[in-house]
Design a protein around this motif. Structure first.
Motif, short mmCIF file in Angstrom:
data_model
loop_
_atom_site.label_atom_id
_atom_site.label_comp_id
_atom_site.label_asym_id
_atom_site.label_seq_id
_atom_site.Cartn_x
_atom_site.Cartn_y
_atom_site.Cartn_z
N MET A 1 55.23 42.30 21.07
CA MET A 1 53.76 42.35 21.46
C MET A 1 53.16 41.33 21.50
N ALA A 2 53.40 40.37 20.72
CA ALA A 2 52.30 38.69 20.55
C ALA A 2 52.41 38.18 21.98
N VAL A 3 53.85 37.96 22.53
CA VAL A 3 54.39 37.15 23.81
C VAL A 3 53.89 37.08 25.27
N TYR A 4 53.87 38.64 24.57
CA TYR A 4 53.44 39.98 25.88
C TYR A 4 51.60 39.44 25.99
N LEU A 5 50.49 39.65 24.65
CA LEU A 5 49.28 39.11 24.96
C LEU A 5 49.02 37.56 24.67
N PHE A 6 49.86 36.74 24.17
CA PHE A 6 49.28 35.29 24.68
C PHE A 6 49.86 35.58 26.57
N GLY A 7 51.29 35.86 27.03
CA GLY A 7 51.15 35.15 28.07
C GLY A 7 49.76 35.93 29.07
N SER A 8 48.68 37.71 29.00
CA SER A 8 48.21 37.45 29.42
C SER A 8 46.87 36.50 29.18
N LEU A 9 46.53 36.17 27.64
CA LEU A 9 45.51 35.22 27.72
C LEU A 9 45.57 33.99 28.04
N ALA A 10 46.88 33.54 28.98
CA ALA A 10 47.74 32.21 29.06
C ALA A 10 47.30 32.73 30.28
N LEU B 1 25.36 25.33 36.55
CA LEU B 1 26.44 25.32 35.13
C LEU B 1 26.89 26.37 34.61
N VAL B 2 25.75 27.13 35.23
CA VAL B 2 25.83 28.63 34.50
C VAL B 2 26.70 29.19 35.59
N TYR B 3 26.62 28.99 37.30
CA TYR B 3 27.17 29.51 38.11
C TYR B 3 28.54 28.98 37.47
N THR B 4 28.71 27.86 37.63
CA THR B 4 30.47 28.08 37.43
C THR B 4 30.85 28.23 36.17
N ALA B 5 30.10 28.21 34.82
CA ALA B 5 30.83 28.90 33.81
C ALA B 5 31.07 30.67 34.21
N THR B 6 30.24 31.17 35.08
CA THR B 6 29.84 32.32 35.78
C THR B 6 31.79 32.87 36.45
N VAL B 7 31.96 32.02 37.38
CA VAL B 7 33.01 31.80 38.15
C VAL B 7 34.53 31.82 37.34
N ALA B 8 34.45 31.15 36.44
CA ALA B 8 35.48 30.76 35.60
C ALA B 8 35.85 32.18 34.75
N ILE B 9 34.39 32.83 34.06
CA ILE B 9 34.70 33.82 33.45
C ILE B 9 35.64 34.85 34.73
N GLY B 10 34.18 35.06 35.32
CA GLY B 10 34.84 36.06 36.70
C GLY B 10 36.95 35.93 36.58
N PHE B 11 36.91 34.53 36.50
CA PHE B 11 38.36 34.29 37.42
C PHE B 11 39.65 34.51 36.06
N ALA B 12 38.97 34.16 34.59
CA ALA B 12 39.97 34.28 33.78
C ALA B 12 40.33 35.75 33.53
N LEU B 13 38.56 36.68 33.58
CA LEU B 13 39.03 38.23 33.52
C LEU B 13 40.07 38.69 34.37
N ALA B 14 40.19 37.89 36.07
CA ALA B 14 40.97 38.06 37.21
C ALA B 14 42.62 38.25 36.31
N GLY B 15 42.58 36.68 35.88
CA GLY B 15 43.72 36.27 35.32
C GLY B 15 44.86 37.06 34.31
N LEU B 16 43.68 37.67 33.06
CA LEU B 16 43.74 38.52 32.38
C LEU B 16 43.83 39.59 32.52
N ALA B 17 43.35 40.40 33.11
CA ALA B 17 43.96 41.71 33.69
C ALA B 17 45.65 41.66 34.52
N GLY B 18 45.65 40.20 35.43
CA GLY B 18 47.06 40.50 35.81
C GLY B 18 47.74 40.36 34.75
N GLY B 19 47.74 39.81 33.67
CA GLY B 19 48.61 39.72 32.91
C GLY B 19 49.23 41.38 31.84
#
Lengths: 295, 417, 337
Positions: free
Chosen positions: A65-74, A195-213
């Protein structure tokens, strides 16, 4: 229908709903703030899934489980970085451009995602197993509740709570909401909107990647994964109200229930209830369940 | 193996650059004999299309090394049909217009059905390397379309008969059926065969439950899986296909669905599910267009496996590669028999042809352009090896004993419709 | 893009261009091989598809993400009428256009009343997917396999018969039919109705104040675009000789958008140029197997991000000495969504 059947149906709907919410959360966040409907969101979700698969593979498999979660976060972090690149090269130039151009640009980006995935990972189908602790199911009487399903539901709820907390209870989060509501005023008040826009984009994409994992063990990994979730995610955020996280959450649950019961009642026409529901909401309440009415 | 490495990208760039300036290719009479390969090389069917291409290329290399056909070297003109009829039609018309009349490839049923009329109009021949539709030998029959590989009805009936032979006590059957034409037809043929073979061989009447219709092209099968759980059947026949099938099996694991059946019979996924799930796969029977082990000792098969390994580093060519390989050898024999590569001559010589392939000799039925070949069925189990799975049983069934009689031009009619 | 005139030059100039294109097209079968003739026919059909889309987008400011539904409706209508009901082809073509118009009226009455902008676009996407699902699940429409074996018709006028199945005859018919459709679309642009649509695109509120019935105009143009799209779809039935539910898939809705943006939505001939260029790109990369996604994607990205006016926009900028007015005003548009 017995009680056990209803329980199983509910759990199935919630599983679908939370899987879709995980994908849709980042999409609706970016739309709410930047008013950009990112067609390629599914593509980055797919890249996140492949990245998580590769990371887990390199660390000896997804059994722990640790590897799985780590993979998702990464994967989330990796895709966030990709998001920054995309923001720089593409999204910034789309500020103020008509919607059609934005949709086409992000559709083009989706094609690039699919092409890159094929180049980097090849055409083979891959199946990633869930961690050992999530294998199997809980049997409650006649109801069979796969542990993976429950994990996905839990993940969706955690992400939802986390996002709501961030947006409503923290300074930076409230800033994002303020800018979504009125960027002109925010700029007048000295906020660095860019700056806030850029941060939002980063969060949005991070959520996509996290969801993928997190969802990588939910279905087969193949370069067609992106298209599989696109329409579902769109439907959910339309019904929920574009820009609203809680709307996406509720919309996903509602659509999940409609779809599951619809399949029960009308097995010959899969997917029909989903589109009918989407159409009805757009007609009767176009701003969605939680969206603000248009002036 | 299926990576697009830099070398092949450069190779294709050069080819594209060369082709870019030549819209109307001159018909070559004495140059190489060009055969068109129209198969999905992008999009969802890309993975299977890559096997078709490799199998075809190996056949061409082997044939050329042995002197070519009628003294001419063979060259493949490869086009991507994206598993989409419009793209396939454009590719076919381009090649036909350039003077290429013989084609192979085609694994998508829609493509094959679309190409029939065009091949007839433009006087070309097309061979399918694994399309599943039975319509091409029935109501959509065209003399210009050939299936040099397994007949869908032969394999399905062989599977049903095997079930009756090996599992006579399994009489409660259900199906996991994708909600489209191919899925439904395959299930009907299986049911028809169960109703024929169980009483005859197992002396029992099978109970056929209402099949579970799986939504097509989605990522979540849980509702269908739940429905199947409720049925409490003993045997299950799976017609879902490719990536969808792997996703379904993956999600079914959480429910423990496949473990509840006494036997799992899969229609056509070859090693796809095994490779996807490895040690986690449920033991199941499946049909192969070609299984190397079952053909060991056949020199053509041994050479095919060796050449495939050398070319692609893949020791296990999936069946579609062998079907492509067989199609080219069929062309070779037919052309040499009639001493001509003209369409009508090739058609006349393909009909009734018996030719050698990696699965042994096959015969092309003259009435409906369907080949009669041995059906190969394997039983796959998880194994504690790197590969993750092993074949613990296999059997070759004589195709003649299970194939339906020909009825070109007529719709398929089952006794138990 | 936000200029007040839908740039296309005078009608006479455009008629001459159309005539020239048709003459060039008629020479194609003599020069190129059958495969390219097939592609040329597809390009004409796609050009009409793109021009119909641009009637909505470039002329009237309405973005539809579901035009594939009309294309598919026209194709299936023509297929069913000719194959199952033995209706003569020209009649089937007109009926197919009517089917497209009726469908557009139904969708438009409901959708335009309630939404605009992005919401309308997604609604059209939803309707198109609905149609896609319905087609794929209907037995007499062939379900997922579609209807195959469609014959090329023969036309009869009294005692005179033309067999369109022979040789390249159907290609000539396509050129003629598409030419007429294009002339019709061009005519719409220059009518007072067309000019009113441009005003609506510019500023819907002001147009309303001027007494232009905005919603009605949008509905009418939506119906007209649906009809011409369906007519184009009807031509594909005998040309490809197969119709499948993919024609209604949302990826087919993106095609006319691609042609239009590539060529330039502010120009009448933009979609036509886009259709030609994109087909050329696909044809040239056809042997570059597996890379078509990447190439298309990158090409589009480059066009949209750096060439928002499309190819014709770029050419216009080069041939104009003073820098063109940049129609994108960041501040104004950021706050007004």
């Amino acid at each position: 229908m017995q009680a056990a059947d209803i329980v199983t149906l509910l759990v199935n709907s919630l599983t679908w709903a939370m899987a879709t919410f995980l994908v849709a959360a980042g999409l609706t966040l970016v739309f709410g703030t930047l008013h950009i409907l990112n067609f390629s969101h599914g593509g980055f979700f797919m890249i996140g899934a492949y990245a998580a698969y590769s990371i887990a593979d390199a660390l000896g498999g997804s059994g722990s489980m640790a590897v799985y979660l780590f993979g998702s976060l990464a994967a989330g972090v990796l895709v966030a970085l990709l998001g920054l690149v995309v923001d720089r090269l593409v999204l910034r130039r789309l500020a103020g451009v008509e919607d059609a151009y934005v949709l086409i640009a992000t559709y083009a980006l989706l094609l690039v995602c699919e092409g890159s995935t094929k180049l980097l990972w090849g055409l083979n189908y891959h199946s990633v197993m869930p961690p050992a602790v999530l294998d199997g199911a809980w049997i409650a009487g006649n109801a069979v509740l796969p542990k993976l399903s429950l994990f996905i539901v839990a993940a969706g709820v955690v992400v939802f709570v986390g996002l709501e907390y961030f947006l409503n209870r923290t300074g930076p989060g409230r800033l994002v909401k303020a800018i979504a509501a009125d960027p002109w005023m925010a700029r007048l008040l000295g906020v660095n909107v860019r700056l806030v826009y850029t941060a939002t984009v980063a969060i949005g994409f991070a959520l996509a990647g996290l969801a993928g994992g997190l969802l990588v063990s939910n279905q087969t990994l193949s370069p067609t994964l992106a298209s599989a979730f696109v329409i579902q995610a769109f439907g959910v955020i339309i019904i929920g109200g574009m820009g609203s996280i809680s709307g996406a959450f509720l919309g996903a649950i509602l659509l999940g229930l409609i779809d599951a019961f619809g399949q029960w009642v009308l097995p010959g026409l899969p997917g029909l209830p989903f589109f009918v529901a989407m159409t009805l909401i757009l007609l009767l309440r176009p701003q969605g369940l939680m969206g603000k009415a248009k002036h | 193996m299926t990576h697009l490495d830099r070398r092949s990208v450069l190779k294709y760039s050069a080819a594209a650059a060369a082709m870019a300036g030549v819209p109307g290719l001159v018909r070559a009479q004495s140059g190489p004999l060009k055969i068109g390969l129209i198969t999905p090389l992008s999009g969802p069917q890309e993975f299977i299309g890559s096997y078709v291409r490799n199998g075809a290329e190996i056949a061409v290399e082997q044939i050329n090394k042995a002197g070519g056909i009628l003294g001419r070297q063979v060259a493949l003109e490869i086009r991507d049909d994206k598993a989409n009829p419009a793209a396939a039609l454009a590719a076919a018309r381009e090649l036909l217009g350039a003077g290429i009349n013989l084609h192979t490839g085609g694994i998508s049923s829609a493509v094959v059905l679309a190409l029939g009329p065009v091949m007839q109009q433009e006087n070309g021949v097309f061979m399918t390397c694994g399309a599943g539709t039975e319509k091409m030998n029935h109501e959509n029959y065209s003399p210009n379309l050939f299936r040099p590989g397994d007949a869908p009805d032969a394999r399905t009936r062989a599977q049903a008969r095997l079930m009756a032979e090996k599992y006579p006590e399994v009489t409660r059957w259900t199906g996991l059926v994708p909600d489209h034409e191919y899925g439904r037809t395959t299930w009907s043929i299986f049911v028809d065969a169960l109703l024929e073979y169980y009483p005859a061989i197992a002396k029992k009447k099978p109970v056929i439950l209402e099949p579970v219709l799986m939504p097509y092209g989605v990522a979540d099968y849980r509702n269908g899986i739940t429905q199947a759980l409720r049925q409490q059947a003993d045997g299950v026949f799976n017609c879902t296909y490719g990536g969808d099938a792997i996703t379904m099996f993956q999600q079914a694991r959480g429910f423990g669905l496949m473990q509840r059946y006494k036997v799992v019979c899969d229609a056509a996924n070859e090693f796809l599910i095994a490779r996807g799930m490895k040690q986690q796969l449920p033991p199941h029977w499946t049909g192969m267009h070609y299984y190397a082990e079952a053909n060991k000792g056949n020199p053509m098969s041994d050479r095919f496996v060796a050449d495939y390994l050398a070319k692609t580093k893949d020791a296990e060519p999936l069946g579609w590669a062998a079907e492509a390989h067989a199609s080219l050898y069929a062309f070779k024999q037919a052309i040499e028999k009639g001493k001509s590569s003209e369409t009508q001559a090739v058609i006349a010589n393909l009909k009734g042809l018996t030719w050698d392939t990696a699965t042994g000799p096959r015969t092309m039925r003259a009435e409906d352009n369907q080949a009669i070949k041995d059906v190969e069925l394997v039983y796959i189990e998880p194994a504690a090896t790197d590969k993750g799975y092993k074949v613990s049983q296999y059997t070759k069934v004589d195709g003649k004993s299970v194939i339906f009689p020909p009825s070109p031009g007529k719709k398929l009619s089952l006794k138990t419709a | 893009m936000h200029t007040s005139r839908f740039l296309g030059g005078g009608q006479r100039r455009d008629h001459l261009i159309l005539l020239a294109l048709m003459l060039a097209a008629l020479c194609v079968p003599g020069v190129l091989n059958r495969g390219l003739v097939f592609i040329a026919g597809m390009v004409w059909i796609n050009a009409v598809f793109g021009l119909s889309f641009n009637l909505l987008f470039g002329l009237s400011g309405v973005l539809s993400f579901g035009q594939a539904m009309f294309f598919a409706a026209g194709a299936y209508a023509a297929a069913v009428l000719t194959q199952q009901m033995a209706v003569p082809f020209v009649a089937a073509l007109l009926l197919a256009a009517l089917v497209g118009a009726v469908l557009a009226a139904l969708v438009g009455v409901v959708a335009l009343r309630r939404s605009e902008g992005v919401y309308f676009a997604i609604l059209t996407l939803a309707f198109a997917e609905l149609l896609h699902l319905l087609i794929a699940n209907t037995a007499f429409l062939g379900r997922n396999d579609g209807l195959a074996g469609l014959a090329r018709p023969s036309l009869g006028f009294g005692s005179w018969r033309v067999d369109l199945a022979a040789g390249d005859n159907f290609y000539y018919f396509i050129v003629l039919a598409c030419g007429l459709l294009i002339a019709f679309i061009r005519w719409i642009v220059d009518t007072p109705f067309g000019r009113a649509l441009q005003a609506i695109k510019q500023d819907p509120e002001r147009a309303e104040f001027l007494g232009i019935p905005v919603r009605l105009h949008r509905l009418v143009i939506f119906v007209l675009a649906g009809a011409t799209t369906a007519a184009a779809g009807a031509l594909i039935a005998p040309w490809a000789q197969i119709v499948t539910p993919e024609l209604a898939h949302w990826s087919n809705s993106t095609n006319p958008i691609l042609y239009t943006l590539l060529g330039g939505s502010a120009y009448f001939w933009g979609p036509v140029l886009g259709a030609v260029v994109l087909s050329a790109v696909f044809y040239l990369t056809r042997t570059l197997v597996g890379m078509s996604d990447m190439v298309t994607g990158l090409l589009l990205l480059v066009v949209v991000v750096s060439l928002p006016g499309g190819i014709l926009g770029l050419l216009a900028r080069w041939t104009r000495p003073a820098p063109a007015v940049r129609a994108r005003v960041a501040i104004e548009t950021e706050g007004s969504r």
